[in-house]
Design an enzyme around this catalytic site. Structure first.
Site, PDB file in Angstrom:
ATOM      1  N   THR A 197     -12.506  10.056  20.502  1.00 51.31           N
ATOM      2  CA  THR A 197     -13.485  10.889  19.792  1.00 51.31           C
ATOM      3  C   THR A 197     -12.849  11.507  18.544  1.00 51.31           C
ATOM      4  O   THR A 197     -13.534  11.801  17.570  1.00 51.31           O
ATOM      5  CB  THR A 197     -14.074  12.003  20.698  1.00 51.31           C
ATOM      6  OG1 THR A 197     -13.064  12.955  21.004  1.00 51.31           O
ATOM      7  CG2 THR A 197     -14.668  11.425  21.967  1.00 51.31           C
TER       8      THR A 197
ATOM      9  N   LYS B 278     -18.418  12.364  19.282  1.00 55.52           N
ATOM     10  CA  LYS B 278     -18.060  13.722  18.857  1.00 55.52           C
ATOM     11  C   LYS B 278     -19.329  14.421  18.404  1.00 55.52           C
ATOM     12  O   LYS B 278     -20.207  13.792  17.819  1.00 55.52           O
ATOM     13  CB  LYS B 278     -17.090  13.600  17.679  1.00 55.52           C
ATOM     14  CG  LYS B 278     -16.139  14.752  17.497  1.00 55.52           C
ATOM     15  CD  LYS B 278     -15.056  14.760  18.536  1.00 55.52           C
ATOM     16  CE  LYS B 278     -13.789  15.452  18.086  1.00 55.52           C
ATOM     17  NZ  LYS B 278     -12.736  15.335  19.120  1.00 55.52           N
TER      18      LYS B 278
ATOM     19  N   HIS C 173     -45.482  35.977  19.030  1.00 55.43           N
ATOM     20  CA  HIS C 173     -46.508  37.013  19.021  1.00 55.43           C
ATOM     21  C   HIS C 173     -46.041  38.300  18.348  1.00 55.43           C
ATOM     22  O   HIS C 173     -44.935  38.778  18.608  1.00 55.43           O
ATOM     23  CB  HIS C 173     -46.957  37.316  20.450  1.00 55.43           C
ATOM     24  CG  HIS C 173     -47.397  36.082  21.202  1.00 55.43           C
ATOM     25  ND1 HIS C 173     -48.481  35.330  20.820  1.00 55.43           N
ATOM     26  CD2 HIS C 173     -46.886  35.464  22.293  1.00 55.43           C
ATOM     27  CE1 HIS C 173     -48.620  34.313  21.653  1.00 55.43           C
ATOM     28  NE2 HIS C 173     -47.663  34.368  22.548  1.00 55.43           N
TER      29      HIS C 173
HETATM   30  O1  LIG Z   1     -53.324  29.642  18.518  1.00 55.00           O
HETATM   31  C1  LIG Z   1     -53.330  29.922  19.732  1.00 55.00           C
HETATM   32  N1  LIG Z   1     -53.407  28.912  20.653  1.00 55.00           N
HETATM   33  C2  LIG Z   1     -53.417  29.156  22.004  1.00 55.00           C
HETATM   34  O2  LIG Z   1     -53.499  28.202  22.822  1.00 55.00           O
HETATM   35  C3  LIG Z   1     -53.358  30.505  22.407  1.00 55.00           C
HETATM   36  N2  LIG Z   1     -53.338  31.099  23.629  1.00 55.00           N
HETATM   37  C4  LIG Z   1     -53.223  32.437  23.414  1.00 55.00           C
HETATM   38  O3  LIG Z   1     -53.140  33.302  24.349  1.00 55.00           O
HETATM   39  N3  LIG Z   1     -53.191  32.725  22.098  1.00 55.00           N
HETATM   40  C5  LIG Z   1     -53.270  31.530  21.434  1.00 55.00           C
HETATM   41  N4  LIG Z   1     -53.249  31.233  20.122  1.00 55.00           N
END
Ligand SMILES: O=c1[nH]c(=O)c2[nH]c(=O)[nH]c2[nH]1
Length: 300
Positions: free
Chosen positions: A56, A10, A255
């Protein structure tokens, strides 16, 4: 055709447990549990013969029976007790895999004081215990892993990414000033499973993440890349906790793009490391596993 692998159980069994202390203070934990049983249940797959299959639904009930008896001090301990219960109860079950995830609840602070029975959904990631237990000859083999999952962290400076390999496809400029944001996943393997304070190990490792990622509360700590930050965190974990033999980390690089939209550019508004565009995808993904050198492994 061969039935190459099979198991059943489960998942997403949700359990809340209140521990009522004599001084009137209540503690609360919530777990989400998954169990898979192994054994000679081929016939249920190949012939529809279920005679040696623990339903289960029964598996789910056993999770609650063990929750009643176990203190639920850590997902690892609960997982060990639960796995053991299945092996003790069902002689025909040969192996058990348990994953127990603790949902974060933290005590509410009301007018500056900790509330005796009030809790808030806390944001400190999730603590998972993963246990595999198998019959081995006349004994039982146990392996335990702890995990930190879904721990979102961000810092607004003290991070850069410079002097990386460049070619005709590269457009990213070097920077020594950026936002660093990630969702931390850590997995650690225990080299012993008895007399281990799993909660304390979890807190120590969580602190390694905070310390390695954020650094000193006033000064911070410069990260030259997710790779190096991740390596140093995992290294510190192995230094501080002798009971763990191996640490793996996965850190997405989430990002935050400098806001340089045309309206900004047209109106000569400068980007001054202030307004960013948060993104969900794509994300960088950086992984590493560190193992204690064999000669330095604790002998248990
Ligand atoms: O800390 C990072 N590692 C990476 O491998 C990478 N590649 C990237 O484009 N920016 C970053 N930043």
């Amino acid at each position: 055709m061969d039935l190459a692998s099979f198991s059943h159980g489960k998942r997403k069994v949700r359990i809340g447990k209140v521990r009522r202390r004599p001084n009137g203070v209540n503690e609360f934990v919530e777990y989400v549990v998954g169990v898979q049983l192994e054994g000679a249940t081929e016939a249920s797959f190949t012939k529809g013969d279920n005679t040696m299959v623990v339903a289960t639904d029964t598996v789910k009930n056993v999770c609650y029976v063990v929750a009643k008896r176990d203190d639920m001090n850590s997902p690892e301990e609960y997982g060990i007790t639960l796995a053991r219960k299945f092996l003790d109860e069902y002689s025909f079950v040969t192996g058990v895999r348990v994953e127990a995830l603790e949902k974060p609840w933290s005590r509410a602070i009301v007018n500056g004081s900790e509330h005796v029975h009030g809790f808030l959904r806390g944001g400190q990631g999730e603590h998972v215990g993963y246990v595999e237990m198998r019959r081995l000859g006349s004994g039982i083999s146990t392996s335990v892993e702890g995990r930190i999952e879904k721990l979102d962290v961000l810092k607004t400076t003290q991070s850069g990414w410079e002097k990386f390999y460049r070619d005709r496809y590269t457009v990213l400029p070097d920077t020594d000033e950026r936002i660093l944001a990630t969702t931390v996943s850590v997995v650690w393997k225990l080299s012993q499973t008895q007399e281990v304070d799993y909660s304390s190990i979890y807190r120590t490792l969580l602190n390694c993440v905070y310390d390695g990622f954020f650094g000193d509360p006033k000064m911070g700590k410069y990260s030259p890349g997710v790779q190096n930050t991740q390596y140093l965190i995992a290294h510190r974990m192995l230094e501080l906790v002798p009971e763990i033999s191996e640490v793996s980390m996965v850190l997405p690089n989430i990002h935050f793009l400098p806001c340089t939209i045309p309206a900004f550019v047209k109106n000569k508004i400068q980007f001054e490391d202030d307004v960013f565009i948060p993104t969900d995808e794509p994300q960088g993904e950086i992984r590493c596993t560190l193992k204690r050198p064999t000669s330095l492994r604790a002998k248990y």
